[in-house]
Design an enzyme around this catalytic site. Structure first.
Site, PDB file in Angstrom:
ATOM      1  N   ASP A   7      83.622  72.049  36.985  1.00 51.20           N
ATOM      2  CA  ASP A   7      84.648  71.869  35.967  1.00 51.20           C
ATOM      3  C   ASP A   7      85.522  73.131  36.042  1.00 51.20           C
ATOM      4  OD1 ASP A   7      85.932  70.986  33.532  1.00 51.20           O
ATOM      5  OD2 ASP A   7      84.745  72.514  32.492  1.00 51.20           O
ATOM      6  N   LEU A   8      86.706  73.069  35.473  1.00 49.90           N
ATOM      7  CA  LEU A   8      87.609  74.221  35.577  1.00 49.90           C
ATOM      8  C   LEU A   8      87.588  75.111  34.327  1.00 49.90           C
ATOM      9  CD1 LEU A   8      89.972  75.625  37.172  1.00 49.90           C
ATOM     10  CD2 LEU A   8      91.514  74.149  35.873  1.00 49.90           C
ATOM     11  N   ASP A   9      88.182  74.568  33.248  1.00 47.81           N
ATOM     12  CA  ASP A   9      88.362  75.363  32.028  1.00 47.81           C
ATOM     13  C   ASP A   9      87.016  75.718  31.400  1.00 47.81           C
ATOM     14  OD1 ASP A   9      91.296  75.223  31.917  1.00 47.81           O
ATOM     15  OD2 ASP A   9      90.988  73.090  31.565  1.00 47.81           O
ATOM     16  N   THR A  15      90.037  79.807  30.514  1.00 43.07           N
ATOM     17  CA  THR A  15      91.217  79.162  29.939  1.00 43.07           C
ATOM     18  C   THR A  15      90.894  78.258  28.747  1.00 43.07           C
ATOM     19  OG1 THR A  15      90.903  77.698  31.808  1.00 43.07           O
ATOM     20  CG2 THR A  15      92.848  79.115  31.887  1.00 43.07           C
ATOM     21  N   LYS A  43      86.334  69.964  24.220  1.00 46.20           N
ATOM     22  CA  LYS A  43      86.202  70.523  25.562  1.00 46.20           C
ATOM     23  C   LYS A  43      85.954  69.419  26.581  1.00 46.20           C
ATOM     24  CE  LYS A  43      84.700  75.198  24.490  1.00 46.20           C
ATOM     25  NZ  LYS A  43      83.548  76.122  24.503  1.00 46.20           N
ATOM     26  N   GLY A  44      86.662  69.475  27.663  1.00 47.84           N
ATOM     27  CA  GLY A  44      86.478  68.490  28.721  1.00 47.84           C
ATOM     28  C   GLY A  44      87.270  67.215  28.506  1.00 47.84           C
ATOM     29  N   ILE A  45      87.967  67.131  27.386  1.00 47.14           N
ATOM     30  CA  ILE A  45      88.692  65.909  27.017  1.00 47.14           C
ATOM     31  C   ILE A  45      90.189  66.146  27.208  1.00 47.14           C
ATOM     32  CG2 ILE A  45      89.050  64.259  25.114  1.00 47.14           C
ATOM     33  CD1 ILE A  45      86.101  64.540  25.686  1.00 47.14           C
ATOM     34  N   ARG A  47      94.445  65.530  27.052  1.00 40.47           N
ATOM     35  CA  ARG A  47      95.432  65.766  25.992  1.00 40.47           C
ATOM     36  C   ARG A  47      95.524  64.666  24.936  1.00 40.47           C
ATOM     37  NH1 ARG A  47     100.651  66.904  29.041  1.00 40.47           N
ATOM     38  NH2 ARG A  47      99.077  67.895  30.351  1.00 40.47           N
ATOM     39  N   SER A 112      87.903  68.106  37.106  1.00 40.22           N
ATOM     40  CA  SER A 112      88.447  68.578  35.830  1.00 40.22           C
ATOM     41  C   SER A 112      89.345  67.531  35.180  1.00 40.22           C
ATOM     42  CB  SER A 112      89.276  69.843  36.094  1.00 40.22           C
ATOM     43  OG  SER A 112      90.047  70.172  34.960  1.00 40.22           O
ATOM     44  N   ALA A 113      89.356  67.547  33.842  1.00 41.56           N
ATOM     45  CA  ALA A 113      90.252  66.651  33.098  1.00 41.56           C
ATOM     46  C   ALA A 113      91.682  67.196  33.076  1.00 41.56           C
ATOM     47  CB  ALA A 113      89.756  66.528  31.659  1.00 41.56           C
ATOM     48  N   SER A 114      91.842  68.441  33.462  1.00 45.45           N
ATOM     49  CA  SER A 114      93.144  69.091  33.302  1.00 45.45           C
ATOM     50  C   SER A 114      94.192  68.572  34.288  1.00 45.45           C
ATOM     51  CB  SER A 114      92.983  70.598  33.496  1.00 45.45           C
ATOM     52  OG  SER A 114      94.244  71.206  33.487  1.00 45.45           O
ATOM     53  N   ASN A 116      96.753  70.360  34.763  1.00 49.20           N
ATOM     54  CA  ASN A 116      97.306  71.616  35.281  1.00 49.20           C
ATOM     55  C   ASN A 116      96.328  72.324  36.222  1.00 49.20           C
ATOM     56  OD1 ASN A 116      99.758  71.628  33.561  1.00 49.20           O
ATOM     57  ND2 ASN A 116      98.261  71.742  31.916  1.00 49.20           N
ATOM     58  N   LYS A 143      85.952  62.082  30.720  1.00 46.81           N
ATOM     59  CA  LYS A 143      84.548  62.437  30.468  1.00 46.81           C
ATOM     60  C   LYS A 143      84.251  62.038  29.019  1.00 46.81           C
ATOM     61  CE  LYS A 143      85.167  66.540  33.374  1.00 46.81           C
ATOM     62  NZ  LYS A 143      85.262  68.012  33.433  1.00 46.81           N
ATOM     63  N   GLU A 167      79.209  72.601  34.267  1.00 43.39           N
ATOM     64  CA  GLU A 167      80.010  72.171  33.110  1.00 43.39           C
ATOM     65  C   GLU A 167      79.776  73.041  31.879  1.00 43.39           C
ATOM     66  OE1 GLU A 167      82.050  70.417  31.461  1.00 43.39           O
ATOM     67  OE2 GLU A 167      82.800  68.980  32.910  1.00 43.39           O
ATOM     68  N   ASP A 168      80.821  73.254  31.087  1.00 45.42           N
ATOM     69  CA  ASP A 168      80.641  73.992  29.831  1.00 45.42           C
ATOM     70  C   ASP A 168      80.737  73.079  28.615  1.00 45.42           C
ATOM     71  OD1 ASP A 168      83.420  73.525  30.090  1.00 45.42           O
ATOM     72  OD2 ASP A 168      83.836  75.129  28.659  1.00 45.42           O
TER      73      ASP A 168
HETATM   74  C1  BG6 Z   1      90.055  70.246  30.128  1.00 45.34           C
HETATM   75  C2  BG6 Z   1      89.789  71.106  28.902  1.00 45.34           C
HETATM   76  O1  BG6 Z   1      89.605  70.902  31.272  1.00 45.34           O
HETATM   77  O2  BG6 Z   1      91.455  70.036  30.231  1.00 45.34           O
HETATM   78  C3  BG6 Z   1      90.325  70.446  27.652  1.00 45.34           C
HETATM   79  O3  BG6 Z   1      88.398  71.309  28.781  1.00 45.34           O
HETATM   80  C4  BG6 Z   1      91.785  70.150  27.814  1.00 45.34           C
HETATM   81  O4  BG6 Z   1      90.142  71.302  26.552  1.00 45.34           O
HETATM   82  C5  BG6 Z   1      92.040  69.395  29.115  1.00 45.34           C
HETATM   83  O5  BG6 Z   1      92.302  69.399  26.731  1.00 45.34           O
HETATM   84  C6  BG6 Z   1      93.537  69.431  29.354  1.00 45.34           C
HETATM   85  O6  BG6 Z   1      93.980  68.230  29.677  1.00 45.34           O
HETATM   86  P1  BG6 Z   1      95.529  67.962  29.865  1.00 45.34           P
HETATM   87  O7  BG6 Z   1      95.565  66.477  29.783  1.00 45.34           O
HETATM   88  O8  BG6 Z   1      96.271  68.652  28.747  1.00 45.34           O
HETATM   89  O9  BG6 Z   1      95.903  68.545  31.191  1.00 45.34           O
HETATM   90 MG    MG Z   2      85.393  72.858  30.600  1.00 38.55          MG
END
Ligand code: BG6
Ligand code: MG
Length: 209
Positions: A7-9, A15, A43-45, A47, A112-114, A116, A143, A167-168
């Site tokens: 996982d990333l964040d 971050t 966390k992990g969810i 936007r 990662s869910a991100s 970015n 997730k 994972e965190d």
């Molecule tokens: C996840 C974070 O890695 O990325 C979440 O744990 C965060 O906290 C999500 O909301 C960011 O997703 P997005 O859709 O804003 O890129």
């Molecule tokens: Mg995370």
């Protein structure tokens, strides 16, 4: 173990705090105080799902337009926070653990869910260490659905049982288990009670994992 999915964040990069700060500001703008306990569940969810959850906690309903506007503002705020990040934002021991895995010929993936994620990997200079990247732009099920990790294993051409996940977030641990992978929690053992193993951070990592 052949494949290592991260996982990333909050696992590789510090971050998670920026997501929290950005969400806190957005929630505050409509009169809701987001606490660290709420944040643990975000966390992990991604936007949209996060914003929907905050609105449920706040007992608020918004028009579609305001909803999208707030989701956009959250991301803009997050992007401001990470504008100047560099390799110093990597969590302790991360770089040497990734390099250790590489030297062992192991395969490394991001799950990662991100949306970015690439940007963060680039800015922290660890992008070249990854054999495959699965991020929030590539999955349809958030997730705790296992999709992100199953796609990462596919990208590594490995069977899920040959992969472990770091994972965190409780939702991420659930996703890893649902994918049939070994789930290693990074952080608090109580919060991550469903993990197969929990490490406080990579500095203490037993290199045999
Ligand atoms: C996840 C974070 O890695 O990325 C979440 O744990 C965060 O906290 C999500 O909301 C960011 O997703 P997005 O859709 O804003 O890129
Ligand atoms: Mg995370």
């Amino acid at each position: 173990m052949e494949g290592y999915i991260f996982d990333l964040d909050g696992v590789l990069v510090d971050t998670a705090k920026y997501h929290y700060l950005a969400w806190k500001e957005i929630a505050h703008s409509f009169g809701f105080e987001l606490t660290p306990e709420h944040n643990e569940q975000l966390k992990g969810i991604g936007r949209e799902v996060s914003l929907r959850q905050i609105l449920v906690w706040a007992g608020k309903t918004l028009s579609e337009e305001t909803f999208h506007d707030l989701a956009l503002r959250k991301n803009e705020r997050y992007l401001q926070y990470i504008e100047h990040i560099d390799a110093t934002e990597l969590l302790p021991g991360v770089l040497s653990y990734l390099q250790h895995l590489k030297a062992q010929g192991k395969k490394i993936a991001l799950g990662s869910a991100s949306k970015n994620a690439r940007l963060v990997l680039e800015r922290t200079s660890i992008l070249p260490l990854f054999d495959t990247i699965v991020d929030g732009t590539m999955v349809s099920q958030p997730k705790p659905n296992p999709e992100v990790f199953l796609r990462a294993a596919e990208g590594l051409s490995l069977s899920p049982t040959d992969c472990c996940v770091f994972e965190d977030a409780p939702a991420g641990i659930k996703a890893a288990k649902a994918a049939g992978m070994k789930a290693i929690g990074v952080g608090d053992a109580q919060v991550l009670a469903e993990a197969d193993q929990v490490i406080p951070h990579f500095s203490d990592l037993v290199l045999s994992i």
